[in-house]
Design a protein around this motif. Sequence first.
Motif, PDB file in Angstrom:
ATOM      1  N   THR A  37     -73.977 -29.164  43.435  1.00 20.12           N
ATOM      2  CA  THR A  37     -74.603 -29.743  43.693  1.00 20.12           C
ATOM      3  C   THR A  37     -75.831 -29.723  44.271  1.00 20.12           C
ATOM      4  O   THR A  37     -76.292 -28.390  43.248  1.00 20.12           O
ATOM      5  CB  THR A  37     -74.126 -29.561  45.256  1.00 20.12           C
ATOM      6  N   ARG A  44     -71.543 -39.023  38.941  1.00 17.61           N
ATOM      7  CA  ARG A  44     -71.096 -37.332  38.602  1.00 17.61           C
ATOM      8  C   ARG A  44     -71.812 -36.650  37.561  1.00 17.61           C
ATOM      9  O   ARG A  44     -71.257 -37.024  36.210  1.00 17.61           O
ATOM     10  CB  ARG A  44     -69.407 -37.501  39.032  1.00 17.61           C
ATOM     11  N   HIS A  57     -79.086 -29.312  39.372  1.00 15.03           N
ATOM     12  CA  HIS A  57     -77.499 -28.654  40.527  1.00 15.03           C
ATOM     13  C   HIS A  57     -77.440 -27.533  39.783  1.00 15.03           C
ATOM     14  O   HIS A  57     -77.903 -27.516  39.140  1.00 15.03           O
ATOM     15  CB  HIS A  57     -75.903 -29.923  39.253  1.00 15.03           C
ATOM     16  N   GLN A  62     -66.799 -23.886  46.908  1.00 17.73           N
ATOM     17  CA  GLN A  62     -66.820 -24.207  48.573  1.00 17.73           C
ATOM     18  C   GLN A  62     -65.308 -23.504  48.667  1.00 17.73           C
ATOM     19  O   GLN A  62     -64.841 -23.327  47.682  1.00 17.73           O
ATOM     20  CB  GLN A  62     -66.452 -25.939  48.608  1.00 17.73           C
ATOM     21  N   HIS A 106     -73.296 -26.844  56.252  1.00 21.23           N
ATOM     22  CA  HIS A 106     -73.029 -27.743  56.748  1.00 21.23           C
ATOM     23  C   HIS A 106     -73.544 -28.493  58.214  1.00 21.23           C
ATOM     24  O   HIS A 106     -72.790 -29.218  58.320  1.00 21.23           O
ATOM     25  CB  HIS A 106     -71.388 -27.508  56.544  1.00 21.23           C
ATOM     26  N   GLU A 137     -75.468 -31.933  49.963  1.00 20.56           N
ATOM     27  CA  GLU A 137     -75.457 -33.627  50.274  1.00 20.56           C
ATOM     28  C   GLU A 137     -73.878 -34.264  49.731  1.00 20.56           C
ATOM     29  O   GLU A 137     -73.169 -33.154  50.366  1.00 20.56           O
ATOM     30  CB  GLU A 137     -76.733 -33.717  49.872  1.00 20.56           C
ATOM     31  N   THR A 138     -74.065 -34.181  49.010  1.00 17.19           N
ATOM     32  CA  THR A 138     -72.974 -34.006  47.867  1.00 17.19           C
ATOM     33  C   THR A 138     -72.739 -33.092  47.132  1.00 17.19           C
ATOM     34  O   THR A 138     -72.589 -32.974  46.560  1.00 17.19           O
ATOM     35  CB  THR A 138     -73.176 -35.868  47.116  1.00 17.19           C
ATOM     36  N   PHE A 139     -71.175 -33.108  46.607  1.00 10.83           N
ATOM     37  CA  PHE A 139     -70.747 -31.873  45.953  1.00 10.83           C
ATOM     38  C   PHE A 139     -69.103 -32.227  45.391  1.00 10.83           C
ATOM     39  O   PHE A 139     -68.300 -34.062  45.867  1.00 10.83           O
ATOM     40  CB  PHE A 139     -69.828 -30.791  46.935  1.00 10.83           C
ATOM     41  N   TYR A 140     -69.729 -32.023  44.386  1.00 14.62           N
ATOM     42  CA  TYR A 140     -69.266 -32.120  42.567  1.00 14.62           C
ATOM     43  C   TYR A 140     -68.198 -32.130  42.003  1.00 14.62           C
ATOM     44  O   TYR A 140     -68.472 -30.342  41.532  1.00 14.62           O
ATOM     45  CB  TYR A 140     -69.972 -32.748  42.039  1.00 14.62           C
TER      46      TYR A 140
END
Length: 181
Positions: A37, A44, A57, A62, A106, A137-140
């Motif tokens: 992230t 992606r 990134h 997580q 978060h 923001e966006t977690f991959y």
Amino acid sequence: MSSPKFEIATVGGGCFWCTEAIFQEVRGVHRVVSGYTGGNAPGRPTYREVCSGLTGHAEVVQVFFDPDVITYYDLLVIFMTTHDPTTLNRQGADVGTQYRSVIYYHNEAQHETAKEVIKELADSFDAPIVTEVSPLETFYEAEDYHQDYYRNNPRQGYCSYVISPKLNKLRKLHAEKLSKA
């Protein structure tokens, strides 16, 4: 009997294999997922792209945890004391922005807790803490072969020489917070 409601913490402390292995031993942690992230490249990202340092990134994990067993505050203390939060874009031999020390929050409560933990631990280190605190923001999710890496490869060189000493430090500093299993 109801099942626990899990909360999520997202942190990066260098290579995600190390950070994942640390949190997998903590009581109240249900699951740890390695991923990426904080970047600005479209789409992606892949491990190879993130390792190039060009996507922006960070390697992160997580942590899905039961707040009735372990608090977000305690998770951050464990995080901050099991990696070096004073080195910019580096953990040991791992160098680059993808290895930065970072807490992705978060919500505003996590943001405040992150700032509190950093302030409280500042005097515990010989150099200033450089841990970034940013909104998630966006977690991959990382590729499958990165998940449970230490558990699946305990005899691999990196695991033996880099991760095992970090786990020993965790066990020494935070024994009361660890799972028995």
